[in-house]
Design a protein around this motif. Structure first.
Motif, short mmCIF file in Angstrom:
data_model
loop_
_atom_site.label_atom_id
_atom_site.label_comp_id
_atom_site.label_asym_id
_atom_site.label_seq_id
_atom_site.Cartn_x
_atom_site.Cartn_y
_atom_site.Cartn_z
N LEU A 92 -12.46 2.80 -6.95
CA LEU A 92 -11.00 2.91 -6.97
C LEU A 92 -10.57 3.54 -5.65
CD1 LEU A 92 -8.61 2.34 -8.84
CD2 LEU A 92 -8.78 4.68 -9.68
N ILE A 93 -9.71 2.84 -4.91
CA ILE A 93 -9.42 3.21 -3.52
C ILE A 93 -7.92 3.38 -3.30
CG2 ILE A 93 -9.78 2.56 -1.10
CD1 ILE A 93 -11.94 0.59 -2.15
N GLU A 94 -7.55 4.45 -2.64
CA GLU A 94 -6.17 4.61 -2.20
C GLU A 94 -5.84 3.53 -1.17
OE1 GLU A 94 -4.74 8.11 -0.47
OE2 GLU A 94 -5.02 9.38 -2.23
N PRO A 95 -4.71 2.85 -1.31
CA PRO A 95 -4.33 1.86 -0.29
C PRO A 95 -3.74 2.51 0.95
CG PRO A 95 -2.70 1.91 -2.03
CD PRO A 95 -3.77 2.86 -2.45
N THR A 96 -4.54 3.32 1.61
CA THR A 96 -4.13 4.02 2.83
C THR A 96 -4.98 3.50 3.98
OG1 THR A 96 -3.62 5.97 1.50
CG2 THR A 96 -3.75 6.27 3.89
N PRO A 97 -4.40 2.88 4.99
CA PRO A 97 -5.19 2.28 6.07
C PRO A 97 -6.19 3.23 6.71
CG PRO A 97 -2.90 1.58 6.23
CD PRO A 97 -2.95 2.61 5.16
N ALA A 98 -5.79 4.49 6.99
CA ALA A 98 -6.71 5.44 7.62
C ALA A 98 -7.89 5.75 6.72
CB ALA A 98 -5.96 6.71 7.98
N LEU A 99 -7.64 5.88 5.43
CA LEU A 99 -8.73 6.16 4.48
C LEU A 99 -9.67 4.97 4.38
CD1 LEU A 99 -9.79 8.07 2.13
CD2 LEU A 99 -8.46 6.61 0.61
N VAL A 100 -9.11 3.77 4.31
CA VAL A 100 -9.94 2.57 4.21
C VAL A 100 -10.82 2.42 5.45
CG1 VAL A 100 -9.85 0.04 4.13
CG2 VAL A 100 -8.33 1.39 2.67
N MET A 120 -5.77 1.70 -5.89
CA MET A 120 -5.02 2.65 -6.71
C MET A 120 -3.53 2.40 -6.47
SD MET A 120 -5.15 6.83 -6.87
CE MET A 120 -6.92 6.85 -6.60
N SER A 121 -3.05 1.30 -7.01
CA SER A 121 -1.66 0.90 -6.85
C SER A 121 -1.14 0.43 -8.20
CB SER A 121 -1.56 -0.23 -5.82
OG SER A 121 -2.31 -1.36 -6.26
N GLU A 122 0.11 0.07 -8.25
CA GLU A 122 0.69 -0.42 -9.50
C GLU A 122 -0.02 -1.69 -9.95
OE1 GLU A 122 5.05 -1.58 -11.39
OE2 GLU A 122 4.85 -1.06 -9.27
N GLY A 123 -0.52 -1.68 -11.16
CA GLY A 123 -1.25 -2.82 -11.68
C GLY A 123 -2.73 -2.82 -11.34
N LEU A 124 -3.18 -1.86 -10.52
CA LEU A 124 -4.60 -1.74 -10.16
C LEU A 124 -5.16 -3.09 -9.71
CD1 LEU A 124 -5.72 0.56 -13.10
CD2 LEU A 124 -5.53 1.23 -10.72
N GLN A 125 -4.63 -3.59 -8.61
CA GLN A 125 -5.04 -4.90 -8.12
C GLN A 125 -6.47 -4.87 -7.59
OE1 GLN A 125 -2.25 -6.77 -5.47
NE2 GLN A 125 -0.53 -5.61 -6.29
N PRO A 126 -7.26 -5.91 -7.85
CA PRO A 126 -8.61 -5.98 -7.28
C PRO A 126 -8.54 -6.11 -5.76
CG PRO A 126 -8.33 -7.53 -9.11
CD PRO A 126 -6.98 -7.02 -8.77
N GLU A 135 -0.19 -3.34 2.76
CA GLU A 135 0.87 -4.02 2.01
C GLU A 135 1.17 -3.34 0.68
OE1 GLU A 135 -0.65 -7.91 1.47
OE2 GLU A 135 -0.84 -8.36 3.62
N LEU A 136 0.23 -2.57 0.17
CA LEU A 136 0.39 -1.99 -1.16
C LEU A 136 0.88 -0.56 -1.09
CD1 LEU A 136 -2.89 -3.35 -2.81
CD2 LEU A 136 -0.58 -4.27 -3.01
N THR A 137 1.45 -0.09 -2.20
CA THR A 137 1.97 1.28 -2.31
C THR A 137 1.09 2.09 -3.25
OG1 THR A 137 4.22 0.48 -1.97
CG2 THR A 137 3.98 2.69 -2.88
#
Length: 389
Positions: A92-100, A120-126, A135-137
């Motif tokens: 499960l990953i934060e959608p943060t570019p620096a973290l990725v 780790m966004s709305e709907g937990l997208q794969p 692109e994700l929040t």
């Protein structure tokens, strides 16, 4: 071997009952007259003194039954009989570019192995591509539901996140399995912080942990409020209104916020209400300060004051802290909070491991022990029948 209910072994003390019964039974003698008995001397006719166990085999069987019942109730568990469970990894990953970018190698390895990887966004997208992070929040509130509903006990969870103190505000995070945290070692970026727009292209935001004005409008970040702050006073005494307006004037001078009195009928558009009764639920940016009321408020953004809003009774007014109190509660309603950076150890403490009911240990020897108990009961009944007891 483990005993899941070891307290039930106290039942073994019941073995004293059959022993006492057998000792009592052995003391009872039945006189059986016979023809030559009259020729015996009186001394020879006396019964033998002392205790002796009668029906020794029957006694042993009954003791074994009691011991076995207590052992079964203690729920013995033998790990060697359990089949090993093949675990799978979930990420499960934060959608943060620096973290990725920091954990790119680990994430790409997980994708190559075909493991489950989610944002780790709305709907937990794969995760289909790491470029999705731009692109994700981020939605931290998706984490408790994921742990409770989607994670299984045979899965190993790996979470990649920033050391953001807002995770500490989540409810207790209960996971059915152990959680491995990958916490970024970089400082949390200040851009993207929420702000309030002021007059003259100035903003009110949290900088270095403190609320203050900024001369430049940020290119990134969420605008949470713009325009004058409307307020309303209901059923307040004249002296109370003077203190309230003086507090709002002090906030305006220090922080640059503009306050204006709202018309009587505009309840839903009012940002701050000073009243003596709990108002109807307004908009999400509205707070209510209710005087002469005790106890905790159930309604969100509603705060009780146990006294009047005057200098004689209110400690906040005597100490000059009423402006600070009003500003603090209103900025909380706007979610205008400092970005607190925490350690990995602090984040690990918010996770609690609790296996689901299906994963809890169950006694795995009971079937064999019950079968043995059945044989012992049949043997005891057969011996009792033979002895006539």
């Amino acid at each position: 071997m483990e005993l899941l209910q070891p307290i039930m072994l106290w039942g073994t003390l019941a073995i004293g009952l059959p022993i006492l019964i057998h000792l009592w039974y052995s003391r009872k003698g039945k006189p059986m007259p016979w023809a030559a008995m009259r020729w015996l001397s009186e001394k020879e006719q006396q019964p033998k003194k002392g205790l002796k166990l009668d029906h020794l085999l029957l006694l042993v069987l009954r003791i074994l039954i009691i011991l076995l019942v207590a052992f079964i109730l203690s729920k013995p568990f033998l790990p060697q009989l359990e089949k090993p469970i093949e675990s799978t990894a979930v990420h499960l990953i934060e959608p943060t570019p620096a973290l990725v970018e920091e954990f790119r190698f680990e994430i790409e390895q997980a994708l190559e192995k075909g493991e489950q990887v989610y944002w780790m966004s709305e709907g937990l997208q794969p995760v289909e591509s790491l470029e999705q992070a731009t692109e994700l929040t981020l939605d931290r509130n998706a984490l408790p539901g994921f742990l409770a509903d989607q994670l299984e006990e045979d899965q190993n969870l790996h979470i990649y996140l920033q050391p953001d103190g807002q995770y500490l505000e989540l409810p207790t995070l209960v996971s059915p399995t152990e959680v491995s945290l990958y916490v970024s070692e970089q400082d949390i970026p200040k851009e993207g912080a929420p702000f309030v727009a002021l007059a003259g292209e100035q903003v009110l935001r949290i900088e270095e942990g403190e609320l203050g004005q900024s001369e430049s409008v940020p290119t990134e970040g969420e605008l949470v409020f713009e325009g004058p702050v409307s307020y309303k006073t209901e059923n307040l005494e004249e002296q109370e209104i003077i203190f309230v307006e003086a507090s709002l004037q002090a906030i305006s001078e220090v922080y640059g916020l503009t306050f204006e009195a709202a018309p009587e009928e505009a309840d839903s558009l009012v940002n701050i209400i000073f009243t003596d009764a709990i108002p109807a639920q307004g908009n999400e940016n509205q707070i209510a300060i209710v005087k002469n009321t005790w106890g905790p408020a159930i309604q969100p953004n509603t705060y009780f004051m146990p006294t009047k809003l005057d200098k004689d009774e209110s400690e906040l007014i005597r100490s000059g802290r009423l402006p600070e109190f009003i500003l603090e509660k209103w900025t909380e309603a706007l979610n205008l909070k400092p970005q607190l950076q925490v350690s990995k150890q602090q984040l690990e403490r918010i996770f609690k491991t609790s296996p689901k009911e299906s994963a809890k240990k169950e006694a795995n020897l009971n079937a064999w022990l019950i079968m043995l108990l059945l044989f012992l009961v049949l043997g005891e009944r057969f011996a009792a029948f033979r002895k006539g007891v």
